[in-house]
Design a protein around this motif. Structure first.
Motif, PDB file in Angstrom:
ATOM      1  N   ILE A 399      10.109 -10.353  10.953  1.00 19.33           N
ATOM      2  CA  ILE A 399       9.602  -9.337  10.025  1.00 19.33           C
ATOM      3  C   ILE A 399      10.777  -8.700   9.273  1.00 19.33           C
ATOM      4  O   ILE A 399      11.793  -8.346   9.871  1.00 19.33           O
ATOM      5  CB  ILE A 399       8.808  -8.255  10.776  1.00 19.33           C
ATOM      6  N   ARG A 400      10.618  -8.545   7.964  1.00 19.00           N
ATOM      7  CA  ARG A 400      11.646  -7.899   7.154  1.00 19.00           C
ATOM      8  C   ARG A 400      11.452  -6.388   7.241  1.00 19.00           C
ATOM      9  O   ARG A 400      10.445  -5.848   6.810  1.00 19.00           O
ATOM     10  CB  ARG A 400      11.531  -8.396   5.704  1.00 19.00           C
ATOM     11  N   GLY A 401      12.417  -5.709   7.834  1.00 16.72           N
ATOM     12  CA  GLY A 401      12.301  -4.276   8.060  1.00 16.72           C
ATOM     13  C   GLY A 401      12.486  -3.462   6.791  1.00 16.72           C
ATOM     14  O   GLY A 401      12.920  -3.958   5.755  1.00 16.72           O
ATOM     15  N   GLY A 402      12.133  -2.179   6.897  1.00 10.84           N
ATOM     16  CA  GLY A 402      12.334  -1.256   5.795  1.00 10.84           C
ATOM     17  C   GLY A 402      11.383  -1.453   4.643  1.00 10.84           C
ATOM     18  O   GLY A 402      11.753  -1.238   3.486  1.00 10.84           O
ATOM     19  N   GLN A 403      10.136  -1.830   4.929  1.00 13.62           N
ATOM     20  CA  GLN A 403       9.190  -2.057   3.841  1.00 13.62           C
ATOM     21  C   GLN A 403       7.805  -1.524   4.182  1.00 13.62           C
ATOM     22  O   GLN A 403       7.437  -1.367   5.351  1.00 13.62           O
ATOM     23  CB  GLN A 403       9.083  -3.551   3.508  1.00 13.62           C
ATOM     24  N   VAL A 404       7.041  -1.248   3.136  1.00  7.78           N
ATOM     25  CA  VAL A 404       5.625  -0.901   3.236  1.00  7.78           C
ATOM     26  C   VAL A 404       4.858  -1.929   2.437  1.00  7.78           C
ATOM     27  O   VAL A 404       5.187  -2.200   1.278  1.00  7.78           O
ATOM     28  CB  VAL A 404       5.342   0.512   2.688  1.00  7.78           C
ATOM     29  N   LEU A 405       3.851  -2.530   3.063  1.00  4.32           N
ATOM     30  CA  LEU A 405       3.005  -3.499   2.374  1.00  4.32           C
ATOM     31  C   LEU A 405       1.633  -2.894   2.167  1.00  4.32           C
ATOM     32  O   LEU A 405       1.023  -2.371   3.098  1.00  4.32           O
ATOM     33  CB  LEU A 405       2.894  -4.789   3.180  1.00  4.32           C
ATOM     34  N   GLY A 406       1.142  -2.954   0.933  1.00  6.81           N
ATOM     35  CA  GLY A 406      -0.168  -2.419   0.618  1.00  6.81           C
ATOM     36  C   GLY A 406      -0.155  -0.916   0.426  1.00  6.81           C
ATOM     37  O   GLY A 406       0.826  -0.236   0.738  1.00  6.81           O
ATOM     38  N   ALA A 407      -1.253  -0.416  -0.103  1.00  7.45           N
ATOM     39  CA  ALA A 407      -1.386   1.023  -0.346  1.00  7.45           C
ATOM     40  C   ALA A 407      -2.853   1.401  -0.281  1.00  7.45           C
ATOM     41  O   ALA A 407      -3.741   0.559  -0.476  1.00  7.45           O
ATOM     42  CB  ALA A 407      -0.795   1.393  -1.705  1.00  7.45           C
ATOM     43  N   SER A 408      -3.099   2.672   0.006  1.00  7.87           N
ATOM     44  CA  SER A 408      -4.467   3.190   0.035  1.00  7.87           C
ATOM     45  C   SER A 408      -4.658   4.166  -1.115  1.00  7.87           C
ATOM     46  O   SER A 408      -3.695   4.588  -1.769  1.00  7.87           O
ATOM     47  CB  SER A 408      -4.739   3.887   1.369  1.00  7.87           C
ATOM     48  N   ASP A 409      -5.903   4.544  -1.351  1.00  8.03           N
ATOM     49  CA  ASP A 409      -6.184   5.489  -2.442  1.00  8.03           C
ATOM     50  C   ASP A 409      -5.717   6.893  -2.072  1.00  8.03           C
ATOM     51  O   ASP A 409      -5.117   7.112  -1.012  1.00  8.03           O
ATOM     52  CB  ASP A 409      -7.668   5.452  -2.809  1.00  8.03           C
ATOM     53  N   ARG A 410      -5.992   7.851  -2.911  1.00  4.01           N
ATOM     54  CA  ARG A 410      -5.396   9.187  -2.779  1.00  4.01           C
ATOM     55  C   ARG A 410      -5.848   9.934  -1.529  1.00  4.01           C
ATOM     56  O   ARG A 410      -5.202  10.892  -1.101  1.00  4.01           O
ATOM     57  CB  ARG A 410      -5.696  10.033  -4.014  1.00  4.01           C
ATOM     58  N   ILE A 411      -6.962   9.488  -0.890  1.00  3.63           N
ATOM     59  CA  ILE A 411      -7.400  10.139   0.344  1.00  3.63           C
ATOM     60  C   ILE A 411      -7.367   9.187   1.541  1.00  3.63           C
ATOM     61  O   ILE A 411      -7.875   9.511   2.613  1.00  3.63           O
ATOM     62  CB  ILE A 411      -8.805  10.770   0.193  1.00  3.63           C
ATOM     63  N   GLY A 412      -6.775   8.007   1.367  1.00  2.54           N
ATOM     64  CA  GLY A 412      -6.677   7.054   2.485  1.00  2.54           C
ATOM     65  C   GLY A 412      -7.984   6.450   2.900  1.00  2.54           C
ATOM     66  O   GLY A 412      -8.151   6.053   4.059  1.00  2.54           O
ATOM     67  N   ALA A 413      -8.924   6.313   1.946  1.00  2.00           N
ATOM     68  CA  ALA A 413     -10.254   5.808   2.281  1.00  2.00           C
ATOM     69  C   ALA A 413     -10.383   4.301   2.114  1.00  2.00           C
ATOM     70  O   ALA A 413     -11.080   3.640   2.901  1.00  2.00           O
ATOM     71  CB  ALA A 413     -11.306   6.508   1.424  1.00  2.00           C
ATOM     72  N   TYR A 414      -9.706   3.755   1.096  1.00  2.00           N
ATOM     73  CA  TYR A 414      -9.817   2.322   0.819  1.00  2.00           C
ATOM     74  C   TYR A 414      -8.482   1.787   0.310  1.00  2.00           C
ATOM     75  O   TYR A 414      -7.725   2.509  -0.344  1.00  2.00           O
ATOM     76  CB  TYR A 414     -10.907   2.048  -0.234  1.00  2.00           C
TER      77      TYR A 414
END
Length: 462
Positions: A399-414
């Motif tokens: 796993i390549r460290g120091g990363q975030v994959l994907g994102a959620s909407d402004r309230i973390g719902a989808y």
């Protein structure tokens, strides 16, 4: 998969022939620790690239809240964001909860997936889906339990398809299976692969003064002469069994008991399970908590050559562990005092410890639960089940460290980008282990199935 052809050389799924196994024998069973397994496998001509040689799965039973751990929404309304605040990590631009400072300190070695999703808000069904990488094919009421008709856990698959260490279990479950309301939940054994590939179950609290791993406890072995006599008897039974119908139980009996004999007589296994051999300062570093000490035991086991260790966050609704991460009431207080501190301490210590021992590159660490929690708090100050969007964390094993994959909407719902399914995560695990996710396996009716119907998330690794 394992191929046996009377007219061709005996060869395993990873390309290892009988000659390769003779080379393993030349090493001596006492030397088959993780470092020696790494050196041996690196010298074999494998058809697939192997990044991870072992896996530690940390399962936060109940459903950890992404909104209060890995995907905070400080600009959302208070009924969404709660009171926890984000803090900076070792990676500029990545923030996580203020109650996860140790994880923040090793974030350069970790990847967060903020776009997990599936379609079940039911604990047993969601647990199965996340552990196995496939939705359940049968109904899953709250009291459903494991069945031999179920698909196998990745630990069972790795035990069947990857080179074994004859003096260590193929995979281990610690401290116990998840069973908060009675029956043990599906997804925690070998399913239709059979009992020979079930986990070695510790069934004991490594933080307790009376901790014992059962048959593999130091000094619990049977006298060598008695073991030899029992092994001879087993051989006689096996010879007679060849003349019987090959029923499913008969097919699993021989390898199961043969492995048991080997393990009980293994000093290497006894040493690996002896957590009291760890220095007091190391035990404190992981936290004197059932989850912390179970995580430390997992490190000892992969270091000794166990392929996969599955650590469950213990929960019993009316006993040890209480509600676990299933925080339908008093969510923030429960998370602040009883959930996040021991989780943060154990996970942070594990990743740092593996890195210091030069084991992190070959050991995949997976931190997950069955789903997330609702964006809005309920009337009891809790967050309810939410499978539509949640987070998980991975480290090591390519796993390549120091990363975030994907994102959620402004309230973390989808999810808004890169939605990831449990199937994809399981396919990623297999791919990192060098196992083709599309390997054909067969259920109890001999129906062919793909190992997992997912796609490896290659953005997580090089």
């Amino acid at each position: 998969m394992l191929r046996i052809d009377a007219h061709h050389t005996f060869q395993h799924c990873d390309g290892m022939t009988r000659r390769d196994w003779l080379r393993v024998g030349a090493l001596g069973v006492g030397s088959l620790t993780l470092p020696n397994l790494l050196r041996f496998e690196a010298s074999a001509d494998a058809p697939r690239r192997v990044r991870a040689r072992s896996v530690i799965m940390l399962f936060l039973s109940g459903g950890p809240s992404h909104l209060d751990m890995w995907d905070l929404k400080p600009d959302a309304p208070e009924e969404i964001r709660g009171t926890f605040r984000p803090i900076s990590t070792r990676v500029p631009g990545i923030q996580i909860s203020e109650h996860l400072p140790r994880m923040a300190g090793v974030m350069d070695k970790c990847a967060i997936v903020r776009s997990m999703q599936h379609a079940s808000g039911n604990h047993p069904a969601a647990t199965y889906w996340m552990m196995i990488g496939s939705p359940m094919a049968r109904l899953a009421p709250q009291v459903v339990t494991m069945s031999r008709e179920d698909r196998p856990h990745p630990g069972a698959v790795a035990t069947q398809l990857l080179p074994p260490n004859p003096r260590m279990p193929g995979w281990v479950m610690v401290p116990e299976a998840i069973s908060p309301v009675g029956p043990e939940r599906p997804g925690q054994h070998a399913g239709f692969l059979g009992a020979a590939f079930d986990p070695y179950r510790v069934n004991s609290d490594p933080n307790s003064d009376v901790y014992s791993p059962g048959s593999l406890a130091p000094g619990a072995g049977v006298d060598a002469s008695r073991l030899d006599a029992r092994r001879a008897l087993l051989h006689q039974v096996s010879q007679h069994a060849r003349h019987l119908d090959l029923t499913a139980p008969a097919q699993t009996l021989d390898p199961y008991y043969t492995r048991a004999f080997d393990l009980v007589s293994s000093p290497a296994a006894q040493r690996a399970f002896d957590i009291r051999a760890e220095p007091p300062n190391v035990r404190e570093r992981y936290g004197r908590h059932i989850f912390g000490q179970s995580t430390l035991l997992a490190r000892r086991l992969v270091e000794a050559g166990v392929r996969l260790v599955h650590v469950n966050w213990v929960r019993h609704d009316n006993g040890p562990g209480l509600q676990g991460y299933d925080s339908h009431r008093d969510h923030l207080e429960w998370a602040r005092t009883d959930l996040l501190p021991p989780t943060d301490r154990a996970v942070g210590a594990l990743i740092a410890d593996l890195a210091e021992r030069n084991l992190l590159d070959q050991t995949l660490v997976v931190v997950m639960g069955e789903f997330g929690r609702t964006p809005r708090f309920n009337v009891n100050g809790g967050r309810d089940h939410w499978p539509n969007c949640f987070s998980m964390m991975l480290a090591g094993g390519g796993i390549r460290g120091g990363q975030v994959l994907g994102a959620s909407d402004r309230i973390g719902a989808y999810p808004t980008t890169n939605p990831v399914s449990p199937q994809d995560v399981t396919a990623t695990l297999y791919d990192l282990l060098g196992i083709d996710p599309h390997t054909t396996i067969y259920d109890l009716t001999r129906r062919p199935l793909a190992l997992v119907e997912g796609t490896p998330v290659r953005g997580l690794y090089c």
